[in-house]
Scaffold this active site. Structure first.
Site, PDB file in Angstrom:
ATOM      1  N   GLU A  74       0.892  -1.172   0.000  1.00  0.00           N
ATOM      2  CA  GLU A  74       0.000   0.000   0.000  1.00  0.00           C
ATOM      3  C   GLU A  74       0.918   1.207   0.000  1.00  0.00           C
ATOM      4  O   GLU A  74       1.620   1.462   0.972  1.00  0.00           O
ATOM      5  CB  GLU A  74      -0.913  -0.040   1.239  1.00  0.00           C
TER       6      GLU A  74
ATOM      7  N   CYS B   7      -2.124   8.597   3.428  1.00  0.00           N
ATOM      8  CA  CYS B   7      -2.012   8.250   2.022  1.00  0.00           C
ATOM      9  C   CYS B   7      -3.292   8.560   1.244  1.00  0.00           C
ATOM     10  O   CYS B   7      -3.257   8.636   0.021  1.00  0.00           O
ATOM     11  CB  CYS B   7      -1.636   6.779   1.860  1.00  0.00           C
TER      12      CYS B   7
END
Length: 475
Positions: free
Chosen positions: A249, A283
């Site tokens: 990720e 993020c």
């Protein structure tokens, strides 16, 4: 908080080997903890212990894996205030963000406990052909074996939880390398895990210098690596991982679209949250906001007013929004990126001042297409605004990025919702909310440079298990 020495965890046990790693209070810059660092030889021992624990972990009954996770849930609740304080100090968070992350830590382990008893299989009809009518078939999921995890600084609890909780649920021994800037949260989880009746070698949590971390990626005894962090580091690690599967990720520069029929006040409130909670160090922080030209001026005015009013102050005050970035260097970088965009023709509408490692939340309009604020992940408290008139073209603009984690759209038209879901090159499409929205049982991950695979407990368990078939001939 006085300076305290902390161990690493090797094969479930604390080891006070040294005090080599200094962990700073991100608000004061003072040393808050001294943590034991592990070297390559210790990592080797941890992997060997995990290999030895593979069969005992695989054979551990589901209810015991569930109960270990529920023990963690209970202890997290008992130690909630301590956990919040640690996040404020080591992560530089304000109380509202720290409290929210501890809530998600508890929820993540709770979901993992539930999923631990739901790892099933399927009966396969075999009589689809005369040659197979005397057979029966079925499959089940079995643990993949020892796994390794590398986590970043920005969510020291929750991003760790999304790796270790499904590993325990699946029956996989693991070794974890937490971020060197924020290792204390992971070590607290190790302390609580050490109270559980898990096989020796079920877990090791090791603070490791980069030069001693190669085994986390390259060691063939490890059957999967899961990494959360920057795309540059992630793809480099993947190239060295050999035969093992890799889950990554890697972040993004998330876009948010506000259409002309949106509730402007609601959209402003959610963009305010999505862009500036945790000082933008997420993020899926809102970075690019596309607003329909019919409502652009109204939206921009209201957003800038709210951004300008975001309060700083005591990080332990429930009303404080603004905290420091993880280092002063990161704060300087964010301000430099803002200046680059302004020099290229962008307009700074509010904020952007720096004091030490804290940057006042900023809104920038008409950012040049080739500026870092447009093409890179800012990982700071900056939101960019641009107008759009054509919905299809706006979707193309969202897709015009090397990242593709999540996108948020404030729209009411079901046709546009379906079009966005079909066309956007992202891992998740969030309607009438920001891309920062996440519930911890959701499949979560991205495409393009945002990574490979999906987190979310059930989906992580699938990565950490393999399908094993059984076919029986009736004789």
């Amino acid at each position: 908080m006085s300076t305290k020495a902390l161990p690493y965890y090797l094969a479930n046990r604390p080891v006070y080997a040294n005090e080599d790693l200094e962990v700073l209070d991100k608000h004061t810059g003072e040393v808050a903890w001294r943590v034991a660092n592990a070297d390559d030889a210790i990592v080797d021992k941890a992997i060997a212990a995990a290999v030895k624990a593979s069969r005992p972990m695989a054979e551990l009954p589901a209810y015991k894996r569930r109960d270990a996770l529920l023990h963690c849930v209970e202890r997290f609740r008992e130690r909630e205030e301590e956990l919040i304080e640690v996040l404020i100090v080591e992560g530089g968070k304000v109380r509202r963000d720290a409290k929210g992350e501890v809530t998600r830590l508890i929820e993540t382990f709770q979901v993992a406990a539930e999923e631990a008893t739901r790892i099933g299989g399927e009966v396969i009809p075999m009589d689809i052909s005369p040659r197979a009518e005397l057979y029966s078939g079925m499959w089940k999921r079995v643990p993949i074996g020892p796994v390794s995890f590398i986590t970043p600084f920005n969510f020291p609890y929750n991003l760790v939880a999304h790796k270790i909780a499904p590993a325990i649920a699946a029956g996989c021994p693991f070794i974890l390398k937490p971020a060197e800037k924020t290792p204390v949260g992971a070590l607290l989880m190790g302390e609580i895990l050490s109270e559980c009746d898990l096989p020796e070698g079920a877990f090791s949590i090791l603070c490791v210098d980069r030069e001693d971390a190669a085994r986390f990626t390259e060691d063939e005894r490890l059957k999967l690596m899961s990494f959360t962090g920057s795309d540059k580091v992630g793809w480099m690690l993947k190239s060295k991982a050999g035969k093992k599967p890799v889950v990554m990720e890697l972040g993004g520069n998330a876009a948010c679209l506000v259409d002309e029929d949106a509730d402007i006040d609601d959209a402003v409130a959610r963009v305010l949250f999505g862009g500036f909670y945790q000082s933008g160090q997420s993020c899926v922080s809102v970075q690019r906001v596309l607003v329909h030209e019919a409502i652009f001026d109204d939206f921009s005015r209201k957003l800038c007013k709210e951004v300008g009013d975001l309060p700083g102050g005591d990080p332990r005050d429930e009303d404080t929004w603004i905290g420091p970035l993880i280092t002063e260097g990161d704060a300087k970088r964010v301000v430099d990126w803002i200046q680059e965009a302004v020099d290229g023709g962008g307009k700074l509408l509010v904020g952007g001042e720096r004091e030490g490692s804290t940057v006042r939340p900023a809104v920038v309009e008409n950012v040049p297409a080739d500026s870092k604020l447009r093409v890179e992940e800012v990982f700071g408290p900056v939101v960019t605004l641009e107008r759009f008139s054509d919905f299809d073209a706006a979707l193309d603009t969202i897709n015009d990025s090397r990242y593709g984690l999540q996108a948020g759209l404030f729209i009411r038209d079901i046709g546009k919702i379906n079009k966005a879901w079909n066309r956007l090159e992202v891992g998740g499409v969030i309607i009438n909310d920001v891309p920062s929205f996440r519930v911890d049982h959701m499949p979560y991950g991205g495409v393009k440079d945002s990574g490979l695979g999906r987190e979310g407990i059930r989906y992580a368990i699938e990565d950490m298990t393999e399908i094993r078939l059984l076919a029986i001939r009736d004789i």
